[in-house]
Design a protein around this motif. Structure first.
Motif, PDB file in Angstrom:
ATOM      1  N   PHE A 172     177.382 -42.722  22.293  1.00 33.04           N
ATOM      2  CA  PHE A 172     176.197 -43.565  21.451  1.00 33.04           C
ATOM      3  C   PHE A 172     176.104 -44.818  22.356  1.00 33.04           C
ATOM      4  O   PHE A 172     177.173 -45.318  22.645  1.00 33.04           O
ATOM      5  CB  PHE A 172     176.434 -43.576  20.116  1.00 33.04           C
ATOM      6  CG  PHE A 172     176.683 -42.531  19.386  1.00 33.04           C
ATOM      7  CD1 PHE A 172     175.463 -41.800  19.030  1.00 33.04           C
ATOM      8  CD2 PHE A 172     177.780 -41.759  19.049  1.00 33.04           C
ATOM      9  CE1 PHE A 172     175.350 -40.564  17.941  1.00 33.04           C
ATOM     10  CE2 PHE A 172     177.879 -40.489  18.298  1.00 33.04           C
ATOM     11  CZ  PHE A 172     176.613 -39.974  17.726  1.00 33.04           C
ATOM     12  N   PRO A 173     174.794 -45.172  22.368  1.00 32.57           N
ATOM     13  CA  PRO A 173     174.464 -46.631  23.192  1.00 32.57           C
ATOM     14  C   PRO A 173     174.887 -47.879  22.128  1.00 32.57           C
ATOM     15  O   PRO A 173     174.812 -47.741  20.762  1.00 32.57           O
ATOM     16  CB  PRO A 173     173.046 -46.480  23.185  1.00 32.57           C
ATOM     17  CG  PRO A 173     172.621 -45.673  22.379  1.00 32.57           C
ATOM     18  CD  PRO A 173     173.611 -44.509  22.141  1.00 32.57           C
ATOM     19  N   LYS A 174     175.417 -48.698  22.375  1.00 30.21           N
ATOM     20  CA  LYS A 174     175.539 -49.810  21.760  1.00 30.21           C
ATOM     21  C   LYS A 174     174.359 -50.470  21.061  1.00 30.21           C
ATOM     22  O   LYS A 174     173.396 -50.697  21.828  1.00 30.21           O
ATOM     23  CB  LYS A 174     176.364 -50.996  22.331  1.00 30.21           C
ATOM     24  CG  LYS A 174     176.726 -52.234  21.529  1.00 30.21           C
ATOM     25  CD  LYS A 174     177.646 -53.186  22.641  1.00 30.21           C
ATOM     26  CE  LYS A 174     177.909 -54.410  21.984  1.00 30.21           C
ATOM     27  NZ  LYS A 174     178.696 -55.704  22.557  1.00 30.21           N
ATOM     28  N   PRO A 175     174.453 -50.582  19.527  1.00 31.67           N
ATOM     29  CA  PRO A 175     173.280 -51.423  19.295  1.00 31.67           C
ATOM     30  C   PRO A 175     172.926 -52.654  19.709  1.00 31.67           C
ATOM     31  O   PRO A 175     173.738 -53.531  19.685  1.00 31.67           O
ATOM     32  CB  PRO A 175     173.654 -51.157  17.840  1.00 31.67           C
ATOM     33  CG  PRO A 175     174.709 -50.320  17.451  1.00 31.67           C
ATOM     34  CD  PRO A 175     175.378 -50.421  18.758  1.00 31.67           C
ATOM     35  N   ALA A 176     171.837 -52.996  20.037  1.00 30.53           N
ATOM     36  CA  ALA A 176     171.143 -54.369  20.459  1.00 30.53           C
ATOM     37  C   ALA A 176     170.732 -55.001  19.244  1.00 30.53           C
ATOM     38  O   ALA A 176     169.967 -54.494  18.553  1.00 30.53           O
ATOM     39  CB  ALA A 176     170.124 -54.076  21.558  1.00 30.53           C
ATOM     40  N   LYS A 189     172.448 -51.465  28.008  1.00 34.06           N
ATOM     41  CA  LYS A 189     172.584 -51.951  29.722  1.00 34.06           C
ATOM     42  C   LYS A 189     174.097 -51.131  29.883  1.00 34.06           C
ATOM     43  O   LYS A 189     175.181 -51.874  30.512  1.00 34.06           O
ATOM     44  CB  LYS A 189     172.997 -53.471  29.827  1.00 34.06           C
ATOM     45  CG  LYS A 189     171.517 -54.166  29.442  1.00 34.06           C
ATOM     46  CD  LYS A 189     171.665 -55.540  29.608  1.00 34.06           C
ATOM     47  CE  LYS A 189     170.409 -56.188  29.634  1.00 34.06           C
ATOM     48  NZ  LYS A 189     170.656 -57.900  29.517  1.00 34.06           N
ATOM     49  N   GLY A 190     174.281 -49.923  29.365  1.00 35.21           N
ATOM     50  CA  GLY A 190     175.445 -49.200  29.974  1.00 35.21           C
ATOM     51  C   GLY A 190     176.543 -49.370  29.081  1.00 35.21           C
ATOM     52  O   GLY A 190     177.472 -48.488  29.480  1.00 35.21           O
ATOM     53  N   GLU A 243     185.881 -49.507  19.952  1.00 37.42           N
ATOM     54  CA  GLU A 243     184.931 -48.422  20.292  1.00 37.42           C
ATOM     55  C   GLU A 243     183.869 -48.639  21.696  1.00 37.42           C
ATOM     56  O   GLU A 243     183.627 -47.760  22.081  1.00 37.42           O
ATOM     57  CB  GLU A 243     184.262 -48.318  19.273  1.00 37.42           C
ATOM     58  CG  GLU A 243     183.159 -49.108  18.703  1.00 37.42           C
ATOM     59  CD  GLU A 243     182.450 -48.770  17.267  1.00 37.42           C
ATOM     60  OE1 GLU A 243     182.849 -47.396  17.104  1.00 37.42           O
ATOM     61  OE2 GLU A 243     181.731 -49.252  17.011  1.00 37.42           O
ATOM     62  N   GLN A 244     183.675 -50.004  21.941  1.00 41.16           N
ATOM     63  CA  GLN A 244     182.722 -50.091  23.050  1.00 41.16           C
ATOM     64  C   GLN A 244     183.118 -50.314  24.390  1.00 41.16           C
ATOM     65  O   GLN A 244     184.068 -50.943  24.449  1.00 41.16           O
ATOM     66  CB  GLN A 244     182.004 -51.553  22.513  1.00 41.16           C
ATOM     67  CG  GLN A 244     181.371 -51.603  21.380  1.00 41.16           C
ATOM     68  CD  GLN A 244     180.015 -50.477  21.240  1.00 41.16           C
ATOM     69  OE1 GLN A 244     179.442 -50.222  22.046  1.00 41.16           O
ATOM     70  NE2 GLN A 244     180.031 -50.133  19.900  1.00 41.16           N
ATOM     71  N   TRP A 245     182.409 -49.231  25.212  1.00 40.42           N
ATOM     72  CA  TRP A 245     182.810 -49.344  26.487  1.00 40.42           C
ATOM     73  C   TRP A 245     181.585 -49.849  27.496  1.00 40.42           C
ATOM     74  O   TRP A 245     180.684 -49.474  27.116  1.00 40.42           O
ATOM     75  CB  TRP A 245     183.276 -47.879  26.700  1.00 40.42           C
ATOM     76  CG  TRP A 245     184.288 -47.245  25.939  1.00 40.42           C
ATOM     77  CD1 TRP A 245     184.647 -46.737  24.945  1.00 40.42           C
ATOM     78  CD2 TRP A 245     185.847 -47.360  26.444  1.00 40.42           C
ATOM     79  NE1 TRP A 245     185.690 -46.154  24.604  1.00 40.42           N
ATOM     80  CE2 TRP A 245     186.422 -46.624  25.649  1.00 40.42           C
ATOM     81  CE3 TRP A 245     186.684 -47.662  27.543  1.00 40.42           C
ATOM     82  CZ2 TRP A 245     187.898 -46.458  25.425  1.00 40.42           C
ATOM     83  CZ3 TRP A 245     188.031 -47.766  27.649  1.00 40.42           C
ATOM     84  CH2 TRP A 245     188.481 -46.991  26.618  1.00 40.42           C
ATOM     85  N   ASP A 246     182.309 -50.390  28.617  1.00 41.98           N
ATOM     86  CA  ASP A 246     181.141 -50.691  29.556  1.00 41.98           C
ATOM     87  C   ASP A 246     181.148 -49.476  30.521  1.00 41.98           C
ATOM     88  O   ASP A 246     181.971 -49.424  31.565  1.00 41.98           O
ATOM     89  CB  ASP A 246     181.520 -51.973  30.438  1.00 41.98           C
ATOM     90  CG  ASP A 246     180.465 -52.338  31.329  1.00 41.98           C
ATOM     91  OD1 ASP A 246     179.408 -51.737  31.384  1.00 41.98           O
ATOM     92  OD2 ASP A 246     180.666 -53.323  31.792  1.00 41.98           O
ATOM     93  N   PHE A 247     180.279 -48.484  30.447  1.00 42.88           N
ATOM     94  CA  PHE A 247     180.371 -47.311  31.133  1.00 42.88           C
ATOM     95  C   PHE A 247     179.778 -47.484  32.634  1.00 42.88           C
ATOM     96  O   PHE A 247     180.155 -46.802  33.654  1.00 42.88           O
ATOM     97  CB  PHE A 247     179.528 -46.159  30.423  1.00 42.88           C
ATOM     98  CG  PHE A 247     179.914 -45.736  29.060  1.00 42.88           C
ATOM     99  CD1 PHE A 247     181.113 -45.116  28.922  1.00 42.88           C
ATOM    100  CD2 PHE A 247     179.220 -45.948  27.931  1.00 42.88           C
ATOM    101  CE1 PHE A 247     181.651 -44.569  27.637  1.00 42.88           C
ATOM    102  CE2 PHE A 247     179.363 -45.282  26.762  1.00 42.88           C
ATOM    103  CZ  PHE A 247     180.913 -44.869  26.787  1.00 42.88           C
ATOM    104  N   GLY A 248     178.899 -48.489  32.538  1.00 41.74           N
ATOM    105  CA  GLY A 248     178.453 -48.880  33.887  1.00 41.74           C
ATOM    106  C   GLY A 248     179.522 -49.302  35.046  1.00 41.74           C
ATOM    107  O   GLY A 248     179.344 -48.847  36.150  1.00 41.74           O
ATOM    108  N   LYS A 249     180.545 -49.754  34.587  1.00 41.95           N
ATOM    109  CA  LYS A 249     181.609 -50.195  35.535  1.00 41.95           C
ATOM    110  C   LYS A 249     182.468 -48.973  36.068  1.00 41.95           C
ATOM    111  O   LYS A 249     183.158 -49.063  37.176  1.00 41.95           O
ATOM    112  CB  LYS A 249     182.640 -51.189  35.050  1.00 41.95           C
ATOM    113  CG  LYS A 249     181.936 -52.549  34.629  1.00 41.95           C
ATOM    114  CD  LYS A 249     183.280 -53.455  34.280  1.00 41.95           C
ATOM    115  CE  LYS A 249     182.505 -54.897  34.068  1.00 41.95           C
ATOM    116  NZ  LYS A 249     183.552 -55.896  33.534  1.00 41.95           N
ATOM    117  N   ALA A 250     182.297 -47.785  35.259  1.00 45.87           N
ATOM    118  CA  ALA A 250     183.311 -46.449  35.664  1.00 45.87           C
ATOM    119  C   ALA A 250     182.163 -45.501  36.533  1.00 45.87           C
ATOM    120  O   ALA A 250     182.637 -44.536  36.935  1.00 45.87           O
ATOM    121  CB  ALA A 250     183.539 -45.876  34.495  1.00 45.87           C
TER     122      ALA A 250
END
Length: 270
Positions: A172-176, A189-190, A243-250
């Protein structure tokens, strides 16, 4: 005297003897002495039998019947177990989850280091013969992170919980903060979270989650372990602060994919 009237003869009245009543008839009914009632002919035979006195009791005392031990009835639906036939059940000990031991396990580590890059939106599953850990790796297309989608669901796989249970991974995307129209991967933003969804009404699983680029060079930092009972809820994730991950870095530049890794403890049960 007028005709039809009756006149008593003085001779007859004088001739009558004085009436004398017995004393019992002069008393009112409630004051009369009670006569000893004879036993009724229909009385049971045990009333007329002489009662035996118990040994050790004084003569003339009334014997008492021995009282039976009171038996308390259990409420309906309650189970009463006998110590001789029903042993005491103890909860099974769950071993401590050792992420360092799993990271050094060559059985599941080498399984995903193939020369051929994995295809996007696929599931790879391996079981370690050394530790018994089940590793599930979901290869995700990085294009998802630039879309307006609100979730991404993996292909189905089976969880080892006594019996094979169909499961899926969901990101799921992080709520902005202050964003209109709801959260999306593009707005976040990922950044996002990983959830484990299981089609089971009971059973628990102990797991940890990590992300990577599909190669052995990416430093994985597994988070967990998490123990969840699927009888409470069919979906589970990491704690809120983890629970929050920065998928863009992976994201791998060569394949434009990233990987979500799920390690399941071998003693997850139904």
């Amino acid at each position: 005297s007028p005709p039809g009237s009756f006149q008593a003869s003085p001779v007859l009245v004088a001739a009558l003897p004085p009436l004398v009543l017995p004393p019992s008839m002069l008393l009112p009914p409630w004051a009369a002495p009670a006569a000893s009632a004879a036993p009724a002919p229909w009385a049971p035979s045990w009333q007329s039998r002489p009662q035996r006195s118990q040994p050790g009791s004084p003569p003339g005392s009334t014997p008492q019947r021995p009282q039976r031990a009171s038996r308390k009835q259990a409420p309906k639906g309650s189970a009463q177990s006998s110590p001789a036939s029903s042993p005491q059940l103890r909860p099974k000990d769950v071993p401590e989850f050792a992420p360092a031991l799993i990271a050094a396990d060559p059985c599941i580590g080498s399984h995903f280091l193939s020369a051929v890059p994995p295809t996007a939106h696929t599931i790879s599953h391996a079981v370690s013969a050394a530790t018994g850990v089940h590793r599930v790796v979901w290869t995700v297309d990085a294009e998802k992170l630039r879309s307006q989608e609100r979730q991404a669901v993996s292909p189905s796989f089976e969880l080892p919980m006594g019996e094979s249970v169909v499961s899926r991974l969901v990101i799921f995307p992080k709520p902005a903060a202050g964003a209109r129209g709801g959260a999306s991967f593009k707005k976040s933003k990922g950044w996002g979270s990983v959830q484990l969804k299981c089609e089971a009404s009971s059973g628990f699983a102990i797991f940890q989650v990590s992300i990577g680029d599909g190669s052995g060079n990416f430093p994985k930092q597994p988070r967990g372990p998490v123990r969840h009972n699927f009888a409470d809820h069919s979906t589970c994730g990491l704690p809120k602060d983890l629970e929050q991950w920065d998928f863009g870095k992976a994201v791998s530049k060569a394949t434009q994919t990233f990987a979500v890794c799920l390690d399941i403890l071998p003693r997850s049960e139904a």
